[in-house]
Motif scaffolding. Structure first.
Motif, PDB file in Angstrom:
ATOM      1  N   SER A   1      -1.273  10.878   7.201  1.00  0.00           N
ATOM      2  CA  SER A   1      -2.340   9.916   6.946  1.00  0.00           C
ATOM      3  C   SER A   1      -3.480  10.631   6.226  1.00  0.00           C
ATOM      4  O   SER A   1      -3.701  11.838   6.406  1.00  0.00           O
ATOM      5  N   GLU A   2      -4.205   9.879   5.410  1.00  0.00           N
ATOM      6  CA  GLU A   2      -5.277  10.495   4.621  1.00  0.00           C
ATOM      7  C   GLU A   2      -6.331  11.137   5.512  1.00  0.00           C
ATOM      8  O   GLU A   2      -6.786  12.251   5.240  1.00  0.00           O
TER       9      GLU A   2
ATOM     10  N   THR B   1       0.813  -1.212   0.000  1.00  0.00           N
ATOM     11  CA  THR B   1       0.000   0.000   0.000  1.00  0.00           C
ATOM     12  C   THR B   1       0.849   1.266   0.000  1.00  0.00           C
ATOM     13  O   THR B   1       0.560   2.223  -0.734  1.00  0.00           O
ATOM     14  N   ARG B   2       1.910   1.271   0.804  1.00  0.00           N
ATOM     15  CA  ARG B   2       2.751   2.475   0.919  1.00  0.00           C
ATOM     16  C   ARG B   2       4.205   2.058   0.784  1.00  0.00           C
ATOM     17  O   ARG B   2       4.934   1.932   1.774  1.00  0.00           O
TER      18      ARG B   2
ATOM     19  N   THR C   1      -8.230   7.782  -7.174  1.00  0.00           N
ATOM     20  CA  THR C   1      -7.103   6.914  -6.826  1.00  0.00           C
ATOM     21  C   THR C   1      -6.374   6.507  -8.081  1.00  0.00           C
ATOM     22  O   THR C   1      -6.990   6.057  -9.052  1.00  0.00           O
TER      23      THR C   1
ATOM     24  N   GLU D   1       7.279   4.156   2.457  1.00  0.00           N
ATOM     25  CA  GLU D   1       7.171   4.585   3.851  1.00  0.00           C
ATOM     26  C   GLU D   1       8.468   4.296   4.586  1.00  0.00           C
ATOM     27  O   GLU D   1       9.115   3.271   4.376  1.00  0.00           O
TER      28      GLU D   1
ATOM     29  N   ASP E   1       5.560  -4.402  -5.433  1.00  0.00           N
ATOM     30  CA  ASP E   1       6.262  -3.548  -4.468  1.00  0.00           C
ATOM     31  C   ASP E   1       7.320  -2.717  -5.196  1.00  0.00           C
ATOM     32  O   ASP E   1       8.429  -3.201  -5.440  1.00  0.00           O
TER      33      ASP E   1
ATOM     34  N   ARG F   1      -5.057   9.830  -4.632  1.00  0.00           N
ATOM     35  CA  ARG F   1      -4.276   8.917  -3.800  1.00  0.00           C
ATOM     36  C   ARG F   1      -3.349   8.113  -4.699  1.00  0.00           C
ATOM     37  O   ARG F   1      -3.747   7.649  -5.765  1.00  0.00           O
ATOM     38  N   THR F   2      -2.142   7.913  -4.249  1.00  0.00           N
ATOM     39  CA  THR F   2      -1.223   7.037  -4.954  1.00  0.00           C
ATOM     40  C   THR F   2      -0.118   6.609  -4.005  1.00  0.00           C
ATOM     41  O   THR F   2       0.333   7.400  -3.162  1.00  0.00           O
ATOM     42  N   HIS F   3       0.304   5.377  -4.081  1.00  0.00           N
ATOM     43  CA  HIS F   3       1.368   4.844  -3.222  1.00  0.00           C
ATOM     44  C   HIS F   3       1.088   5.087  -1.745  1.00  0.00           C
ATOM     45  O   HIS F   3       2.007   5.302  -0.957  1.00  0.00           O
ATOM     46  N   GLY F   4      -0.198   5.089  -1.367  1.00  0.00           N
ATOM     47  CA  GLY F   4      -0.564   5.207   0.035  1.00  0.00           C
ATOM     48  C   GLY F   4      -0.564   6.606   0.593  1.00  0.00           C
ATOM     49  O   GLY F   4      -0.727   6.778   1.807  1.00  0.00           O
TER      50      GLY F   4
END
Length: 306
Positions: free
Chosen positions: A216-217, A34-35, A304, A38, A106, A246-249
């Protein structure tokens, strides 16, 4: 009466094959990280370089002892959208691409695999698919996670060819074709304490500011709602908040801008907006009715990117 077509073969290939392809696509989506970036100080710029920056490079700061000794440059896109290549010279240099033809579940592991491949590949070799191994190294294990990227933004793709080297006609034609399609871009220098990565781009009819944010969103949406309800969701005259994606979390607020103004003219308004947003992020007061309406309206303008 005509013969029923209910059981007639349908166009488009074998049904079992289509179902298998659909299952494979769903499995890949389920495995997607998802991210992926990070934990990296350069997370927001890495997202920008992967998703929408046309032409830019940055020399990566590699982790000592990670098996990477040869210099490595991250580029937005390499010739043929390959994952990596090694450029010959007195000191062979590895290049890895952010925007690639084949992307796995990933992107962090893909980039790590590409970086490590450049260390043993021969000068002149290129890599189409990094084929990152599940459970293998990720970017946090190969580059310094605390280092920001020192990015050079280009308005062409001349960096595809070493300085002083005359490209052959076919390569020169490819570079020229890519140059004609490029959109002028700039990374706004909004101060050492600024959060995220604000990128300006001239898209033709209008310009945009895409500000990749690490929060965080939910926290960011609440803050944007507070700023919007207070009348501060903009960069002043000639700007309009267009929405977010949204992209890459992470979440990326987008502003439409007057393209007649130079990118540097938006630095001060962007800094002022950053201060308003930081104040809103620091607030823990319950949302007012106006702020709740603003939040609901902003959420309806989200998309997204896959």
């Amino acid at each position: 009466m005509g013969k029923s077509k209910r059981n007639s073969p349908k166009p488009g290939g074998n049904r079992a094959q289509r179902l298998a392809e659909r299952r494979a696509a769903l499995e890949q989506a389920a495995q997607a990280v998802t991210r992926p970036f990070e934990g990296l100080a350069a997370e927001c710029d890495l997202v920008a370089l992967q998703e929408f920056v046309p032409s830019a490079t940055a020399t990566l700061k590699l982790v000592a002892g990670a098996g990477a000794e040869r210099p490595v440059v991250l580029g937005t896109v390499l010739p043929g959208a390959v994952a990596a290549l090694v450029r010959a010279g007195d000191e062979p240099t590895g290049y890895v691409g952010a925007q690639v033809q084949y992307r796995g579940a990933d992107p962090s592991a893909d980039l790590a695999a590409s970086i490590l491949w450049t260390q043993s590949a021969e000068p002149g070799d290129s890599l189409s698919d990094p084929a990152a191994v599940a459970g293998g190294p990720r970017l946090t294990e190969v580059i310094d996670p605390g280092a920001d990227l020192d990015i050079t933004v280009h308005q062409d793709f001349d960096w595809w060819v070493p300085a002083g080297v005359e490209p052959d006609p076919q390569v020169a034609a490819t570079i020229e074709q890519a140059r004609q399609a490029i959109m002028p871009s700039a990374r706004l220098a909004v101060g050492p304490d600024a959060i995220g990565a604000p990128w300006w781009v001239d898209a033709g009819e209008k310009a945009h500011l895409r500000w990749v944010r690490p929060e965080s969103e939910d926290a960011l949406m609440l803050a944007l709602a507070r700023v919007h309800a207070a009348g501060g969701l903009g960069l002043g005259e000639g700007s309009r908040f267009a929405g977010s994606f949204r992209t890459h979390g992470v979440l990326v607020p987008v502003f439409d801008l007057d393209r007649e103004r130079h990118a540097d003219e938006w630095i001060k308004p962007a800094m002022e907006f950053g201060v308003r947003l930081a104040e809103a992020l620091a607030s823990d007061a319950p949302l007012s009715s106006d702020e709740r309406r603003s939040r609901d309206g902003l959420r309806s303008r989200q998309v997204t990117l896959r």
